[in-house]
Design a protein around this motif. Structure first.
Motif, PDB file in Angstrom:
ATOM      1  N   PHE A 197      -3.179   3.215   3.655  1.00  0.00           N
ATOM      2  CA  PHE A 197      -2.031   3.871   3.018  1.00  0.00           C
ATOM      3  C   PHE A 197      -0.965   4.192   4.059  1.00  0.00           C
ATOM      4  O   PHE A 197       0.227   3.982   3.849  1.00  0.00           O
ATOM      5  N   PHE A 198      -1.423   4.737   5.197  1.00  0.00           N
ATOM      6  CA  PHE A 198      -0.485   5.120   6.254  1.00  0.00           C
ATOM      7  C   PHE A 198       0.152   3.913   6.915  1.00  0.00           C
ATOM      8  O   PHE A 198       1.322   3.911   7.228  1.00  0.00           O
ATOM      9  N   ASN A 200       0.377   0.629   5.954  1.00  0.00           N
ATOM     10  CA  ASN A 200       1.180  -0.312   5.169  1.00  0.00           C
ATOM     11  C   ASN A 200       2.134   0.361   4.201  1.00  0.00           C
ATOM     12  O   ASN A 200       3.052  -0.274   3.705  1.00  0.00           O
ATOM     13  N   GLY A 201       1.887   1.626   3.882  1.00  0.00           N
ATOM     14  CA  GLY A 201       2.704   2.306   2.875  1.00  0.00           C
ATOM     15  C   GLY A 201       2.226   1.928   1.484  1.00  0.00           C
ATOM     16  O   GLY A 201       1.592   0.893   1.289  1.00  0.00           O
ATOM     17  N   ILE A 202       2.534   2.801   0.537  1.00  0.00           N
ATOM     18  CA  ILE A 202       2.050   2.557  -0.819  1.00  0.00           C
ATOM     19  C   ILE A 202       3.139   2.001  -1.728  1.00  0.00           C
ATOM     20  O   ILE A 202       2.869   1.587  -2.844  1.00  0.00           O
ATOM     21  N   GLY A 203       4.377   2.036  -1.275  1.00  0.00           N
ATOM     22  CA  GLY A 203       5.485   1.580  -2.117  1.00  0.00           C
ATOM     23  C   GLY A 203       5.516   0.062  -2.188  1.00  0.00           C
ATOM     24  O   GLY A 203       5.153  -0.622  -1.231  1.00  0.00           O
TER      25      GLY A 203
END
Lengths: 222, 222
Positions: A197-198, A200-203
């Protein structure tokens, strides 16, 4: 060859160290499961099938036990961060941070690390708390240093290293609060996804146009 | 017009409610700062410049106070998640989640939310703990629901909604542990950057080639 009747000094010392660790480990589990104040040394003795006087052969007090449990948990985090730091030539800063964060998740779901997160040094007298907090400060510094190396080598986006260190520590420490060792997801898999999550990001690219307003878009991401 | 000599029933009730909240708030601060077990009702009374019998006019016991503090903290999280859910037409799932997470950071740095995170229900008897945990479960469900809506509307990458809900709750709850209200960064700014790590990711495009191996690359990111 039959075992000799008398143990050597070294054997006796090693056995004593193993037994002391067993006492600390049983106490760490009891503290995490029942809470520090609700756990008596009789409970710890019962878990080991020994009597309370036997426990006093290895430790002086419940406070000393908690101090040692928290110290061991912190030492493990410290040595994990020291190895991540020392891993020169072992990939970019971000890769090293991922190795460290994965190890962090493992540590906080083991007996001593779990006790560090769920109980911590708060129940201890001020003076001993101070010693443990100094160790925490040292670990925090190493974490931030690794993040800053990642920013410097271009693998991590420029950001406030203190905030990122705390955000990751929070997300990973939280696992100790909800993780059920009998559950279906192994810790390494939980760590992999949480760190993902951190990293790659979740958006989804292009979605959520309004979000830079709220969430502080960094550099070129999204 | 001079104030009437006798208060109406409604005025008396309102005043009582305000005084009770002042007692709970002073206790929440004391519990967070000194720990639940180290705080006596005398300490709470002293913070309010009243005597202990005055405190007993509003609450029956220290346990009842902690129960109420944790309950109020949870109610605030619950109502924040209910408004985020109700915000139909108010942007995509990710945008609504960002609004909720920002509010979450505010709540856990206020008196009752801070007490919820730093002390929590652990010191309470099993039966009361159960009631508070049921409320926690309800909030967890709402959080996951919002994440699933975001995945469904394409604003959030497909992921394990439980893991993402816990990771964000951990990162944001952790703020209650380290944030110094007298510090230079306001809570909203800490929240904005912390949420930004999750939303945008910390990796720089193209850097850290080895990291999908460790950290679970999602969909098209990086």
């Amino acid at each position: 060859m039959a075992a000799p009747l008398w143990k050597t000094q070294a054997q006796r010392e090693q056995e004593r160290a193993l037994k002391r660790e067993a006492v600390l480990r049983a106490a760490a589990r009891a503290f995490s499961e029942q809470g520090f104040h609700r756990t008596s040394l009789d409970d710890v003795a019962e878990r080991l099938n020994v009597t309370k006087p036997t426990i006093y052969h290895y430790v002086r007090s419940k406070d000393e036990i908690l101090f040692e449990c928290v110290r061991i948990g912190l030492e493990r985090l410290d040595s994990a961060s020291a190895s991540a730091e020392a891993q020169r030539g072992g990939g970019c800063g971000l890769d090293r941070l991922i190795v460290l964060w994965t190890e962090y998740a493992r540590i906080v779901t083991e007996d001593f690390g779990r006790c560090l997160i769920l109980v911590g040094e708060d129940p201890l007298p001020a003076e001993t708390r101070k010693e443990l907090r100094a160790l925490k400060g040292k670990i925090d510094k190493r974490f931030r240093g690794l993040i800053e190396q990642g920013i410097a080598d271009g693998s991590i986006q420029p950001c406030d290293s203190k905030l990122l260190a705390f955000a990751a520590a929070g997300a990973l420490s939280w696992i100790a609060r909800w993780h059920d060792p009998a559950g279906s997801l192994p810790v390494d898999e939980i760590a992999r996804q949480t760190i993902g999550f951190f990293v790659n990001g979740i958006g989804l690219n292009g979605a959520g146009a309004g979000r830079s307003r709220h969430a502080g878009q960094h550099a070129s991401a999204v």
